[in-house]
Design a protein around this motif. Structure first.
Motif, PDB file in Angstrom:
ATOM      1  N   UNK A 198       0.826  -1.203   0.000  1.00  0.00           N
ATOM      2  CA  UNK A 198       0.000   0.000   0.000  1.00  0.00           C
ATOM      3  C   UNK A 198       0.861   1.255   0.000  1.00  0.00           C
ATOM      4  N   UNK A 199       1.982   1.177   0.702  1.00  0.00           N
ATOM      5  CA  UNK A 199       2.828   2.372   0.819  1.00  0.00           C
ATOM      6  C   UNK A 199       4.291   1.968   0.703  1.00  0.00           C
ATOM      7  N   UNK A 200       5.124   2.933   0.423  1.00  0.00           N
ATOM      8  CA  UNK A 200       6.562   2.663   0.320  1.00  0.00           C
ATOM      9  C   UNK A 200       7.102   2.129   1.643  1.00  0.00           C
ATOM     10  N   UNK A 201       6.550   2.618   2.732  1.00  0.00           N
ATOM     11  CA  UNK A 201       7.005   2.143   4.041  1.00  0.00           C
ATOM     12  C   UNK A 201       6.693   0.655   4.214  1.00  0.00           C
ATOM     13  N   UNK A 202       5.524   0.251   3.747  1.00  0.00           N
ATOM     14  CA  UNK A 202       5.174  -1.166   3.845  1.00  0.00           C
ATOM     15  C   UNK A 202       6.046  -2.016   2.929  1.00  0.00           C
ATOM     16  N   UNK A 203       6.390  -1.478   1.766  1.00  0.00           N
ATOM     17  CA  UNK A 203       7.272  -2.226   0.865  1.00  0.00           C
ATOM     18  C   UNK A 203       8.637  -2.431   1.527  1.00  0.00           C
ATOM     19  N   UNK A 204       9.127  -1.366   2.154  1.00  0.00           N
ATOM     20  CA  UNK A 204      10.419  -1.479   2.837  1.00  0.00           C
ATOM     21  C   UNK A 204      10.363  -2.544   3.931  1.00  0.00           C
ATOM     22  N   UNK A 205       9.254  -2.557   4.651  1.00  0.00           N
ATOM     23  CA  UNK A 205       9.070  -3.547   5.717  1.00  0.00           C
ATOM     24  C   UNK A 205       9.039  -4.965   5.126  1.00  0.00           C
ATOM     25  N   UNK A 206       8.312  -5.121   4.025  1.00  0.00           N
ATOM     26  CA  UNK A 206       8.208  -6.446   3.389  1.00  0.00           C
ATOM     27  C   UNK A 206       9.564  -6.905   2.869  1.00  0.00           C
ATOM     28  N   UNK A 207      10.319  -5.973   2.278  1.00  0.00           N
ATOM     29  CA  UNK A 207      11.639  -6.334   1.752  1.00  0.00           C
ATOM     30  C   UNK A 207      12.596  -6.718   2.865  1.00  0.00           C
ATOM     31  N   UNK A 208      12.479  -6.019   3.973  1.00  0.00           N
ATOM     32  CA  UNK A 208      13.332  -6.314   5.129  1.00  0.00           C
ATOM     33  C   UNK A 208      13.043  -7.735   5.635  1.00  0.00           C
ATOM     34  N   UNK A 209      11.775  -8.060   5.761  1.00  0.00           N
ATOM     35  CA  UNK A 209      11.417  -9.409   6.226  1.00  0.00           C
ATOM     36  C   UNK A 209      11.790 -10.454   5.181  1.00  0.00           C
ATOM     37  N   UNK A 210      11.631 -10.103   3.907  1.00  0.00           N
ATOM     38  CA  UNK A 210      11.984 -11.046   2.838  1.00  0.00           C
ATOM     39  C   UNK A 210      13.468 -11.372   2.883  1.00  0.00           C
ATOM     40  N   UNK A 215       1.937   0.074 -12.316  1.00  0.00           N
ATOM     41  CA  UNK A 215       3.027  -0.745 -12.864  1.00  0.00           C
ATOM     42  C   UNK A 215       4.362  -0.020 -12.838  1.00  0.00           C
ATOM     43  N   UNK A 216       4.327   1.298 -12.921  1.00  0.00           N
ATOM     44  CA  UNK A 216       5.575   2.065 -12.770  1.00  0.00           C
ATOM     45  C   UNK A 216       6.177   1.820 -11.384  1.00  0.00           C
ATOM     46  N   UNK A 217       5.309   1.751 -10.394  1.00  0.00           N
ATOM     47  CA  UNK A 217       5.801   1.494  -9.024  1.00  0.00           C
ATOM     48  C   UNK A 217       6.394   0.085  -8.940  1.00  0.00           C
ATOM     49  N   UNK A 218       5.701  -0.867  -9.548  1.00  0.00           N
ATOM     50  CA  UNK A 218       6.204  -2.243  -9.527  1.00  0.00           C
ATOM     51  C   UNK A 218       7.552  -2.329 -10.234  1.00  0.00           C
ATOM     52  N   UNK A 219       7.635  -1.671 -11.395  1.00  0.00           N
ATOM     53  CA  UNK A 219       8.877  -1.709 -12.185  1.00  0.00           C
ATOM     54  C   UNK A 219      10.031  -1.097 -11.397  1.00  0.00           C
ATOM     55  N   UNK A 220       9.739  -0.010 -10.708  1.00  0.00           N
ATOM     56  CA  UNK A 220      10.785   0.654  -9.916  1.00  0.00           C
ATOM     57  C   UNK A 220      11.272  -0.261  -8.799  1.00  0.00           C
ATOM     58  N   UNK A 221      10.334  -0.928  -8.148  1.00  0.00           N
ATOM     59  CA  UNK A 221      10.723  -1.846  -7.067  1.00  0.00           C
ATOM     60  C   UNK A 221      11.553  -2.999  -7.616  1.00  0.00           C
ATOM     61  N   UNK A 222      11.184  -3.496  -8.796  1.00  0.00           N
ATOM     62  CA  UNK A 222      11.928  -4.608  -9.401  1.00  0.00           C
ATOM     63  C   UNK A 222      13.331  -4.167  -9.810  1.00  0.00           C
ATOM     64  N   UNK A 223      13.432  -2.926 -10.310  1.00  0.00           N
ATOM     65  CA  UNK A 223      14.757  -2.408 -10.686  1.00  0.00           C
ATOM     66  C   UNK A 223      15.648  -2.237  -9.463  1.00  0.00           C
ATOM     67  N   UNK A 224      15.061  -1.717  -8.386  1.00  0.00           N
ATOM     68  CA  UNK A 224      15.852  -1.423  -7.189  1.00  0.00           C
ATOM     69  C   UNK A 224      16.197  -2.679  -6.401  1.00  0.00           C
ATOM     70  N   UNK A 225      15.379  -3.705  -6.525  1.00  0.00           N
ATOM     71  CA  UNK A 225      15.607  -4.919  -5.724  1.00  0.00           C
ATOM     72  C   UNK A 225      15.518  -6.159  -6.624  1.00  0.00           C
ATOM     73  N   UNK A 235      15.170  -9.583  -5.076  1.00  0.00           N
ATOM     74  CA  UNK A 235      14.045  -9.839  -4.173  1.00  0.00           C
ATOM     75  C   UNK A 235      12.675  -9.700  -4.828  1.00  0.00           C
ATOM     76  N   UNK A 236      12.616  -9.025  -5.971  1.00  0.00           N
ATOM     77  CA  UNK A 236      11.293  -8.702  -6.547  1.00  0.00           C
ATOM     78  C   UNK A 236      11.144  -9.263  -7.956  1.00  0.00           C
ATOM     79  N   UNK A 237      10.081 -10.010  -8.158  1.00  0.00           N
ATOM     80  CA  UNK A 237       9.647 -10.418  -9.496  1.00  0.00           C
ATOM     81  C   UNK A 237       8.365  -9.634  -9.782  1.00  0.00           C
TER      82      UNK A 237
END
Lengths: 277, 253
Positions: free
Chosen positions: B10-22, B54-64, B67-69
């Motif tokens: 939902x938010x960038x903060x939640x993504x960071x939390x999910x990536x940390x746990x991942x 999808x831009x947000x998804x693509x950015x997350x996939x590029x940055x990680x 960890x991200x498909x």
């Protein structure tokens, strides 16, 4: 570990593993659960709850070091005072289990329109805690210093049988009990994250208010957030066995980013204090 | 290693939390985005909203990338524009990826066919949200029966059956005999017997771990893998082997 919320017995809609005491003990041993607070699962549906309570008492007598009984009373059903008396005098009752939603008694009592409208279930009414009989029962709980376990919901409503669409107890109803009886220790069972935070914020008296985490299954960071909101003293490990996989509650605490001391409190310390276990 | 086939944020903060746990759990996240930063998730998103997601998804996939498909969110009602969006994402990403369909339209609607033809071409697994429960479904949600129709009509597409139908006992019966579906166990409560039933009726080869985090916790959904009475071999298939095989046979050009 102490499991603060579990049941023994069968569920009418699905065959569940670990429903019987011996299977349960094996599962508890595998998970490192030394003791469990248990109620009779059939008492969600029975009318004569004394039958289920007697069965529970017999089981607990066989395994007094492993099971802590929470006997079920329905204040909406005639004769509950007698059931309570038997449980207290003959079974040594210390903990009381309530199912305000499943133990509706719309056929026995007058309507409570606020309840009906709030839920959008036209044929549904639960007993609510401002009812005379519920008030009397909570008064007895206070008199006998019983820990009161309020079951908010027992299973994921997505899995409900089509003839058993039972909504969760609302947090307004739960707050009526908590706010009206500040001297009673309440363990709120089977509440999801939003229900826990809602009740915590509407409770006038929080010292005696506890929650267990069996159905707190998100959002991400749920246990961390609840500890931050309530402090670590008000949340207990609860499995909701045999309905749920106990691993959900266990892993939720193990994965939480809180101190080891906090995890110890959630897994056992808080339950030891609440139940004198 | 774990592959989680069903992740939103939902938010960038939640993504960071999910990536940390991942990171801690050695988990790869199949990430789809159905909302913008802290907004609601509209059931009938506009094309521009989908593209922004999808831009947000693509950015997350590029940055990680480890960890991200990315799973590209599409609203098939947008027709050619939806297909173009997918073609562009596939061309740009050149790596493991998939498609997410939610509830803008039922999965067995004919307007979904062109999107699914592209998925077949690129061997993109399709995560289709499904739901049926005693409390009712929304008018455009895909029920397990409709999911079955969808899978039968597109045998060359691999489907991830979101939430195993929600009512998993209903969902699993609808999935019987289908060779192109995997039941995604994420999103509903960790209920005793859940995974055992799927494995018993479909085989562990047809079950994949998904969490539906960040709405759910990883822990509660991993309990559906670590809690059931299944073999270690079956557990490994559900946790990552089945999903890894899916991405291993993709074509990106």
């Amino acid at each position: 570990m102490i499991d603060a919320n579990a049941f023994l017995g069968e569920w009418p809609f699905r065959r569940l593993p670990y429903a019987q005491p011996e299977d349960r003990l094996r599962k508890m041993d595998a998970l490192g659960i030394e003791k469990a607070v248990v109620s009779r699962l059939e008492n969600v549906f029975y009318k004569d709850l004394l039958v289920g309570n007697e069965e529970l008492h017999a089981i607990v007598r066989r395994y007094p070091d492993r099971f802590i009984p929470a006997y079920t009373i329905n204040p909406g059903f005639p004769g509950w005072e007698h059931d309570l008396e038997v449980c207290i005098n003959d079974f040594g009752m210390r903990n009381l289990r309530l199912h305000p939603n499943y133990h509706q008694y719309s056929r026995l009592k007058g309507n409570v329109p606020r309840m009906v409208e709030a839920r959008g279930y036209p044929n549904y009414q639960q007993y609510h805690f401002l009812d005379d009989q519920a008030q009397a029962l909570l008064g007895k709980a206070e008199e006998h210093d019983l820990v009161v376990l309020i079951s908010i919901g027992v299973e994921d409503p997505r899995f409900a049988h089509w003839l058993m669409k039972v909504p969760s107890v609302t947090m307004i109803d739960a707050a009526e009990a908590v706010n009206g009886f500040p001297g009673v220790r309440f363990l709120v069972c089977g509440a999801v994250f939003s229900e826990v935070t809602s009740l915590w914020s509407t409770a006038y008296h929080q010292d005696n208010l506890y929650f267990e985490n069996s159905r707190v299954q998100g959002p991400i960071g749920d246990v961390d957030d609840l500890c931050a909101l309530m402090g670590a003293d008000h949340l207990l490990f609860g499995s909701n066995l045999p309905i749920n996989y106990a691993e959900s509650a266990k892993l939720s605490i193990e994965y939480a980013e809180v101190d080891a001391a906090v995890k110890q409190a959630l897994f056992s310390g808080n339950a030891e204090r609440l139940f004198g276990a | 290693m774990i592959i989680d086939v069903h992740v939103h944020y939902r938010s960038d903060a939640q993504l960071a939390q999910a990536l940390c746990q991942a990171e801690r759990l050695d988990m790869v996240l199949c990430l789809n985005t159905i909302n913008l930063e802290s907004t609601a998730s509209p059931h009938f998103p506009s094309m521009s909203f989908v593209t922004a997601c999808n831009d947000r998804t693509a950015a997350a996939a590029r940055e990680h990338p480890q960890r991200v498909i990315p799973f590209w969110y599409l609203n098939p009602v947008h027709g050619d524009a939806a297909c173009t969006e997918l073609q562009q994402r596939v061309a740009q990403h050149q790596g493991p990826q998939g498609v997410k369909l939610w509830m803008a339209v039922k999965g067995n609607d004919s307007c979904v066919d062109p999107v699914l033809a592209l998925c077949a071409k690129h061997r993109l697994p399709v995560l289709q949200h499904t739901n049926i429960e005693a409390g009712g479904t929304l008018p455009t949600e895909t029920t397990p029966q409709e999911m079955r129709e969808m899978a039968l009509r597109h045998p060359d597409v691999t489907f991830l059956w979101g939430h195993a139908g929600s009512d998993f006992e209903y969902g699993v019966k609808c999935a019987l005999g289908l060779g192109n579906v995997f039941m995604d166990i994420g999103g509903n409560e960790a209920t005793n017997g859940y995974t055992e039933l799927l494995v018993r009726l479909l085989g562990a080869e047809r079950v994949v771990y998904g969490s539906d985090t960040t709405g759910r916790s990883f822990a509660s959904q991993l309990a559906k893998v670590y809690g059931p009475d299944i073999t270690e071999e079956e557990r490994e298939k559900i946790l990552y082997k089945n999903a890894a095989a899916l991405f291993g046979r993709q074509r990106y050009d």
